[in-house]
Enzyme design. Sequence first.
Site, PDB file in Angstrom:
ATOM      1  N   ASP A   1      -6.539 -47.407  15.606  1.00  0.00           N
ATOM      2  CA  ASP A   1      -6.637 -45.962  15.546  1.00  0.00           C
ATOM      3  C   ASP A   1      -6.770 -45.369  16.950  1.00  0.00           C
ATOM      4  O   ASP A   1      -7.384 -45.971  17.828  1.00  0.00           O
ATOM      5  CB  ASP A   1      -7.858 -45.584  14.696  1.00  0.00           C
ATOM      6  CG  ASP A   1      -7.916 -44.105  14.398  1.00  0.00           C
ATOM      7  OD1 ASP A   1      -6.895 -43.558  13.935  1.00  0.00           O
ATOM      8  OD2 ASP A   1      -8.970 -43.494  14.626  1.00  0.00           O
TER       9      ASP A   1
ATOM     10  N   GLU B   1      -1.608 -46.539  16.049  1.00  0.00           N
ATOM     11  CA  GLU B   1      -1.564 -45.112  15.694  1.00  0.00           C
ATOM     12  C   GLU B   1      -1.590 -44.374  17.024  1.00  0.00           C
ATOM     13  O   GLU B   1      -2.599 -44.360  17.712  1.00  0.00           O
ATOM     14  CB  GLU B   1      -2.766 -44.751  14.808  1.00  0.00           C
ATOM     15  CG  GLU B   1      -2.754 -43.305  14.368  1.00  0.00           C
ATOM     16  CD  GLU B   1      -3.487 -42.380  15.313  1.00  0.00           C
ATOM     17  OE1 GLU B   1      -2.841 -41.441  15.849  1.00  0.00           O
ATOM     18  OE2 GLU B   1      -4.680 -42.576  15.545  1.00  0.00           O
TER      19      GLU B   1
END
Length: 131
Positions: A41, A99
């Site tokens: 992330d 991401e």
Amino acid sequence: GEQRDWGTKVFNFRKNEVRSFLLGSVLFWAERYHVDGFRFDAVSSMLYRNFCSTEGFKREGEWIKNEHGGNANLEAISFLRDLNRVVHQRHPGVVTIAEESHAWGGVTWEESDHHGGLGFDLKWDMGWMND
């Protein structure tokens, strides 16, 4: 450092103990629990020293430039390349997904094939939702 937008601390990727802890954690999950994929992330917040989630980038004076005068977090880039290389060597079937919400080039390139590549298998492109 601190990521003020999220109220979190920023890892010092220059420190061996930080790199070892993070890589060891991924390898633990792959080896112990046979996890076959990892989504990382907020990769943009690792790649850019001046990353800011609310305004795009921090203003001058709110961040420290790298040794070449740029905004790339060279230590984080090195760590991500190392992490992907080690994970893929030890666990060839494991997928790594970044991401990444900006336009960083080479997220899915192998460093050995293309200079600047980070070595992720896939990019989860969040940038389109901000356009």
